[in-house]
Design an enzyme around this catalytic site. Structure first.
Site, short mmCIF file in Angstrom:
data_model
loop_
_atom_site.label_atom_id
_atom_site.label_comp_id
_atom_site.label_asym_id
_atom_site.label_seq_id
_atom_site.Cartn_x
_atom_site.Cartn_y
_atom_site.Cartn_z
N ASN A 153 14.25 20.81 33.39
CA ASN A 153 12.89 20.72 32.87
C ASN A 153 11.81 20.77 33.94
OD1 ASN A 153 13.93 18.15 33.60
ND2 ASN A 153 12.36 17.12 32.41
N GLU A 250 18.25 8.96 37.72
CA GLU A 250 17.11 8.84 36.80
C GLU A 250 17.56 9.52 35.52
OE1 GLU A 250 14.48 9.69 34.35
OE2 GLU A 250 13.99 11.27 35.78
N CYS A 284 11.31 13.66 30.80
CA CYS A 284 11.92 12.33 30.65
C CYS A 284 10.86 11.28 30.39
CB CYS A 284 12.74 11.98 31.89
SG CYS A 284 11.83 12.10 33.44
#
Length: 488
Positions: A153, A250, A284
């Site tokens: 992304n 993450e 995210c």
């Protein structure tokens, strides 16, 4: 682009054609258009890359930090210079708008510059000793060969914020990007090598899960930095723990925006729309849950739905487009299945919700900007990350209930609170359990000079960016420094 870009791997300073399965990167707005293609790396390529990184480590770690930083600064200039063309390539390959793609490329240049100047910052500490004639120094050393595994992304910004600190602190890197976005990975690696990075210091291997697993499990990898799904992140952290090496992961987020009844409504509308639908919700830190207090809920949700319906969805290469497609057909099907499940579980569709069945959007991997209001009944969409342009809404009676709903998640990456009451803002800081909290701005956003990462199941290991990156990419040596008797 009239012909696909050739997919290549960087190992020991050489650009190589892979020998694994074929990888094809397509334009998600027009899936018949191939952006890049070539063969994956193999497990043997991973071993070759790790060996090359190991061979380059001593020389690179011994290079003065200002010289290491100079390479990053030169690469930053190249990235900045190519931002318009690379930003268009990013949009064509990943699906975010061209403006967002250009912005991301420029953010990568900013990150490279931030760490390129690390040599001018504090590099250690001195402590007083209880013994006469002695000082205690705490110095920093690189951790070794670092595996970097990055998602689709943010195909250049997230790699930059991992690779730049790893390199400037004297580590060498083997990097596996998401195979859906290989072109921007090649561009960043080219910029760094053209800037003078020695052979083997950065190695790029493009492939699918077996390549990532081989890298994470390799016995000569000293640390792993990962961004991606919670499932994969936990698997990587477990593999690292089994070998006794540090991992930084993450992972997922189900980020809430809380709009209280004293909020600046126009500001909140602007920011919630950006948080939920910019980058097609494929962040995210995207806003995927909205909690709004009852007194303003009707008018706020009506205005929010109007704004969502007005978003121009289309080919990200077109200037008028405000939201592009999701990255793949699999992602499109997953997001639509989540919407359908939510409606079956009692959610009310305020806008969107239906697939594009005809017209130009039917050919690409598009999902309509969707807002769903949930009832008191349980709904999977409140807890499960969809990673698309879908916003789930609940109403709260007051600020206390709103904050409790914001915490109603196993994730704790980011949140946003909209209020003009200082006491409520301070209460949000105290009670909402996340790694990043925005007051009166969207839930998405990260600056390179401050720590980034999540609480609860959104993150494992040290935070990223800012000074926190040094804690992961280096280890300390405590030196007890004492001389002998002075000469006469």
């Amino acid at each position: 682009m009239t012909s696909p870009n050739e997919l290549r791997h960087l190992i020991a300073g050489q650009w190589l054609v892979g020998a694994g399965d074929m990888v094809t990167s397509v334009n998600p707005a027009r899936p018949r258009v191939v952006v890049a293609e070539g063969h994956c790396a193999t497990v043997a390529d991973v071993s070759h890359a790790v060996a090359a990184a190991g061979e380059a480590l001593t020389s690179w770690a011994g290079t003065p930090i200002h010289q290491r930083g100079a390479v990053l600064l030169a690469a930053a200039d190249a990235v900045e210079r190519n931002a318009p063309s690379w930003g268009l390539e990013l949009a064509t390959e990943e699906g975010k708008t061209t403006a967002e793609g250009i912005g991301e490329v420029r953010r990568a240049a900013q990150i490279l510059r931030y760490y390129g100047n690390e040599g001018d910052r504090q590099s250690g500490e001195i402590f007083a000793s209880p013994r006469a004639g002695e000082q205690i120094l705490v110095t920093r050393k690189p951790i070794g060969v670092v595996a970097v595994i990055t998602p689709f992304n943010f195909p250049i910004a997230i790699p930059a914020w991992k690779i730049a600190p790893a390199l400037v602190y004297g580590n060498t890197v083997v990097w596996k990007p998401a195979s859906t976005v290989p072109l921007l990975a090649i561009r960043l690696a080219e910029a760094l090598t053209d800037a003078g990075l020695p052979p083997g210091v950065l190695n790029l291997v493009i492939g699918d899960s077996p390549v990532g697993a081989a890298l994470a499990d390799h016995p000569d990898v000293a640390a792993i930095s990962f961004t991606g799904s919670t499932t994969v992140g936990r698997r990587i952290a477990a593999a690292a723990a089994a070998r006794g090496v540090p991992a930084q992961a993450e992972m997922g987020g189900k980020n809430a925006a809380v709009v209280l009844d004293d909020a600046d409504i126009d500001l909140a509308l602007d920011q919630v729309i950006l948080g939920a639908f910019r980058s097609t919700g494929q962040k995210c830190t995207a806003t995927s849950r909205l909690i709004v207090t009852e007194r303003i809920a009707d008018r706020f949700l009506a205005a929010l739905s109007d704004r969502a319906r007005a978003i121009v969805v289309g080919d990200p290469a077109h200037d008028a487009t405000q939201m592009g497609p999701v990255v793949s057909q699999a992602a499109q099907r997953c997001v639509q299945a989540g919407i359908d499940a939510a409606t079956e579980q009692g959610a009310t569709v305020l806008t969107g919700g239906a697939a594009y069945l005809d017209g130009p959007l039917a050919d690409g991997y598009f999902v309509a900007p969707t807002i769903l209001e949930l009832s008191d009944a349980p709904a999977d969409i409140w807890s499960e990350e969809l990673f698309g342009p879908v916003l789930a809404v609940k109403r709260a009676t007051d600020a206390d209930q709103a904050f409790a709903l914001a915490n109603d998640s196993e994730f704790g990456l980011s949140a946003a609170v909209f209020t003009q009451d200082l006491t409520r803002a301070l209460a949000a800081v105290e009670h909402i359990d996340v790694g990043v909290l925005h007051i009166n701005s969207e839930s998405a956003g990260a600056d390179p000079h401050v720590p980034f990462g999540g609480a609860k199941k959104s993150g494992l290991g040290p935070k990223e960016q800012g000074g926190a990156a040094r804690d992961f990419f280096t280890h300390t040596t405590t030196v007890y420094l004492r001389g002998g008797q002075p000469g006469v």
